[in-house]
Write a protein that holds these residues in place. Structure first.
Motif, mmCIF file in Angstrom:
data_model
loop_
_atom_site.group_PDB
_atom_site.id
_atom_site.type_symbol
_atom_site.label_atom_id
_atom_site.label_comp_id
_atom_site.label_asym_id
_atom_site.label_seq_id
_atom_site.Cartn_x
_atom_site.Cartn_y
_atom_site.Cartn_z
ATOM 1 N N THR A 50 24.522 42.212 60.644
ATOM 2 C CA THR A 50 25.901 41.859 60.996
ATOM 3 C C THR A 50 26.202 42.015 62.490
ATOM 4 N N GLN A 53 34.901 35.616 63.710
ATOM 5 C CA GLN A 53 34.493 36.073 62.382
ATOM 6 C C GLN A 53 33.934 34.923 61.547
ATOM 7 N N GLN A 54 34.568 33.770 61.623
ATOM 8 C CA GLN A 54 34.077 32.613 60.877
ATOM 9 C C GLN A 54 32.689 32.202 61.357
ATOM 10 N N GLU A 97 29.860 34.617 60.224
ATOM 11 C CA GLU A 97 29.487 34.534 58.816
ATOM 12 C C GLU A 97 28.369 33.533 58.555
ATOM 13 N N THR A 133 26.547 30.903 54.220
ATOM 14 C CA THR A 133 26.961 32.210 54.722
ATOM 15 C C THR A 133 26.100 33.351 54.203
ATOM 16 N N SER A 134 24.991 33.025 53.576
ATOM 17 C CA SER A 134 24.080 34.068 53.115
ATOM 18 C C SER A 134 22.669 33.518 53.153
#
Length: 232
Positions: free
Chosen positions: A58, A197-198, A201, A219-220
């Protein structure tokens, strides 16, 4: 023929693992020797283990997102990556105050361009920028990835679902004992007006290694379609 009741097979405690590897034996022996000699305490070891296990990618994603939005911060990240790391909450000296031989090393952020794509590997071992990316994925540590990426990078990237045009140079950056690397991918189209933040991600761990590109909606670390290896 009588049954020997001195050994109750049903109540025999079985080991938690079938076998202990040579590396595990070495780790236990070295750890206990260091504790015995006072290099660190068992509490120090527990604290550092818990610290390293909670690290994730992160902060690195936040660093890239901020660099996409702030040209001055981007310049800082490319020229003084240790300082930029602190701006997103990562101090490479933590938690001991002096770092560790495997982590507190030279760190460089590799910027992708429209004609250049970076991907990182450690061909001899599994060196990885853990303080900012967390623990490396299992596939990163396998000989299959390490030995093949440096020889057939486009094929290996394709196995991750990443197909790059021929006019884009693929540069494989080999980590070593003294250097760690992280990729700063290009900001994808369709993200105008997005917040930090967007943007963060969609910067996944695989994007930071270089085996994937950031995409709106991803996003993953999704499982991508793969094809069999031609050179296993």
């Amino acid at each position: 023929m009588t049954h020997d009741h001195d050994h109750d097979h049903d109540r025999t405690v079985k080991p938690m693992v079938d076998e202990v590897t040579d590396f595990e034996v070495l780790e236990i022996a070295l750890r206990e020797l260091c504790i015995e000699k006072g290099i660190f305490t068992a509490e120090d070891h527990r604290r550092f283990t818990e610290f390293s296990e909670q690290i994730g990618p992160t902060p690195a994603a936040n660093l890239v997102a901020r660099a996409w939005l702030d040209p001055d911060f981007k310049q800082l990240a490319l020229t003084e990556p240790m300082t930029a790391s602190k701006e997103v909450g990562v101090d490479w000296l933590e938690p001991t105050g002096f770092g560790t031989p495997s982590d507190f090393t030279a760190f460089e952020i590799l910027e992708d361009t429209a004609t250049l794509h970076h991907v990182i590997v450690c061909a001899l071992c599994s060196c990885y920028p853990r303080p900012i990316l967390g623990n490396s994925p299992e596939w990163y540590r396998t000989p299959n990835y390490r030995r093949r990426l440096v020889r057939w990078p486009r094929q290996v990237l394709a196995e991750f679902g990443l197909y790059l045009p021929d006019d884009i140079e693929v540069r494989v950056q080999d980590s070593n004992q003294k250097h760690r690397y992280m990729v700063m991918p290009l900001r994808p189209e369709g993200t105008d007006g997005w917040t930090e933040q967007q943007l963060a991600e969609i910067v996944t761990r695989d994007c930071l290694i270089g085996v994937a590109l950031p995409k709106p909606g991803v996003t993953s670390n999704v499982i991508v379609d793969t094809r069999p290896a031609v050179h296993p």
